[in-house]
Design a protein around this motif. Structure first.
Motif, mmCIF file in Angstrom:
data_model
loop_
_atom_site.group_PDB
_atom_site.id
_atom_site.type_symbol
_atom_site.label_atom_id
_atom_site.label_comp_id
_atom_site.label_asym_id
_atom_site.label_seq_id
_atom_site.Cartn_x
_atom_site.Cartn_y
_atom_site.Cartn_z
ATOM 1 N N ARG A 219 0.841 -1.202 0.000
ATOM 2 C CA ARG A 219 0.000 0.000 0.000
ATOM 3 C C ARG A 219 0.876 1.251 0.000
ATOM 4 N NH1 ARG A 219 -2.311 -0.107 5.078
ATOM 5 N NH2 ARG A 219 -0.998 1.621 5.792
ATOM 6 N N LEU A 220 0.691 2.083 -1.012
ATOM 7 C CA LEU A 220 1.371 3.372 -1.053
ATOM 8 C C LEU A 220 0.528 4.381 -0.289
ATOM 9 C CD1 LEU A 220 3.576 5.296 -2.112
ATOM 10 C CD2 LEU A 220 2.183 5.612 -4.175
ATOM 11 N N ARG B 221 3.958 4.492 -18.855
ATOM 12 C CA ARG B 221 3.673 4.600 -17.411
ATOM 13 C C ARG B 221 2.302 4.018 -17.083
ATOM 14 N NH1 ARG B 221 5.879 9.600 -18.359
ATOM 15 N NH2 ARG B 221 3.935 10.771 -18.078
ATOM 16 N N VAL B 222 1.336 4.244 -17.964
ATOM 17 C CA VAL B 222 0.003 3.659 -17.763
ATOM 18 C C VAL B 222 0.110 2.141 -17.679
ATOM 19 C CG1 VAL B 222 -2.253 3.267 -18.836
ATOM 20 C CG2 VAL B 222 -1.264 5.562 -18.847
ATOM 21 N N ARG C 125 -2.305 7.517 -7.711
ATOM 22 C CA ARG C 125 -2.103 6.952 -9.039
ATOM 23 C C ARG C 125 -1.966 8.058 -10.074
ATOM 24 N NH1 ARG C 125 -6.544 4.644 -9.643
ATOM 25 N NH2 ARG C 125 -6.052 2.599 -8.749
ATOM 26 N N ALA C 126 -2.774 9.098 -9.934
ATOM 27 C CA ALA C 126 -2.701 10.224 -10.868
ATOM 28 C C ALA C 126 -1.347 10.926 -10.777
ATOM 29 C CB ALA C 126 -3.834 11.205 -10.591
ATOM 30 N N VAL C 127 -0.839 11.090 -9.559
ATOM 31 C CA VAL C 127 0.476 11.721 -9.394
ATOM 32 C C VAL C 127 1.557 10.882 -10.059
ATOM 33 C CG1 VAL C 127 2.240 12.373 -7.704
ATOM 34 C CG2 VAL C 127 -0.158 12.934 -7.281
ATOM 35 N N LEU D 234 7.335 7.272 -9.709
ATOM 36 C CA LEU D 234 7.128 5.877 -10.078
ATOM 37 C C LEU D 234 8.345 5.031 -9.693
ATOM 38 C CD1 LEU D 234 5.384 3.739 -11.309
ATOM 39 C CD2 LEU D 234 5.982 4.592 -13.593
ATOM 40 N N ASP D 235 9.531 5.586 -9.866
ATOM 41 C CA ASP D 235 10.731 4.857 -9.449
ATOM 42 C C ASP D 235 10.750 4.633 -7.940
ATOM 43 O OD1 ASP D 235 11.674 4.603 -12.012
ATOM 44 O OD2 ASP D 235 13.158 6.191 -11.872
#
Length: 274
Positions: free
Chosen positions: A36-37, A201-202, A226-228, A238-239
């Protein structure tokens, strides 16, 4: 009573952080097969990063920065062959000294074999940790590792420290290539932040949420996060998430090695989940 799991962190590091190009830290938790982010934190300076490392909190973290130099390089230069002594020596050099020393090493070697590599570089697809340009990972090591040591964190296989703060070398490209091959999904150059990279990325995010990596862990993301992750065309956020997933796998493997293999070179280190 079952002990509570420590928090997870994934760190996309910069050797020269700024407001425009900060260090990005993904904070999260492990829950079953889900990672979980919870939030993304941005640090604009190395001083902020050093202060963050010293905070009294329990975590297992994946850091996108090399933790060691190639043994062949260290032995050729006559530097200390014990990790801590080597890192102390390395930290005392200026970036100009590092560049000149490594450039001289490379110039004396044949074409196609200019850089020395760590044992796992080919397997991981990682840049040699002595590389000072594109990307300047040698400077990343020079900036980060002394701060990790100063903060007293624990580096499995390399250096004993506070067991409640566990730092592991991570590499987001390892998981990214597993999911979308060699498609580029990021660029710091605004002119190269194209629809094709956004589409990559998607796909990468979709695969992470489905748990398609060999690590068997799903990324659990709120809509706004997710949008960020999607709209950050630099790929830094994302990294950081990819490093967070690697840290979660390491936590599942548990102490004392956190998934590091027995053959880890205690001078070179190892990329977690490699």
């Amino acid at each position: 009573m079952t002990a509570a799991l420590p928090a997870l962190v994934g760190c996309d590091f910069s050797s020269a952080p700024s407001r425009r190009k900060p260090i990005v830290i993904a904070h999260g938790m492990l829950s079953g097969d889900g990672v979980r982010l919870d939030r993304l934190e941005r640090l604009d300076s190395l001083a902020d990063f050093a202060q963050w490392l010293k905070q009294p909190q329990a975590w297992v973290g994946g850091f996108d920065v090399p933790f060691g130099l190639p043994r062949a390089l260290v032995e050729h230069l006559g530097w200390p062959a014990e990790w801590h002594a080597c890192m102390v020596h390395y930290g005392q050099l200026s970036r100009a000294q590092i560049r000149d020393t490594f450039a001289a090493f490379c110039s004396a070697r044949p074409a196609g074999a200019k850089f020395a590599h760590r044992a796992f570089d080919k397997r991981a697809g990682s840049s040699p940790s002595m590389k000072w340009v594109n990307p300047p990972v040698a400077y990343m090591l020079h900036a980060a590792v002394p701060l990790l040591l100063e903060a007293g964190v624990h580096l499995p296989g390399l250096h004993a420290g506070d067991p409640s703060r566990v730092a592991l070398e991570a590499y987001p490209g390892l998981l990214a290539r597993e999911l979308i091959g060699r498609r580029s999904y990021k660029s710091d150059d605004k002119g190269k932040q194209t629809p094709d990279r956004r589409a990559a990325r998607v796909e990468l995010l979709a695969q992470l949420e489905q748990g398609q990596t060999r690590l068997g862990l799903r990324a659990v993301l709120r809509r706004e996060l997710r949008a960020v992750l999607l709209e950050d065309a630099t790929g830094d956020a994302l990294d950081a998430l990819l490093c967070l997933v690697q840290a979660a796998w390491a936590l599942q493997q548990g102490p004392p090695r956190y998934g590091l293999p027995d053959e880890v070179d205690a001078l070179e280190g190892w990329i977690v989940s490699c």
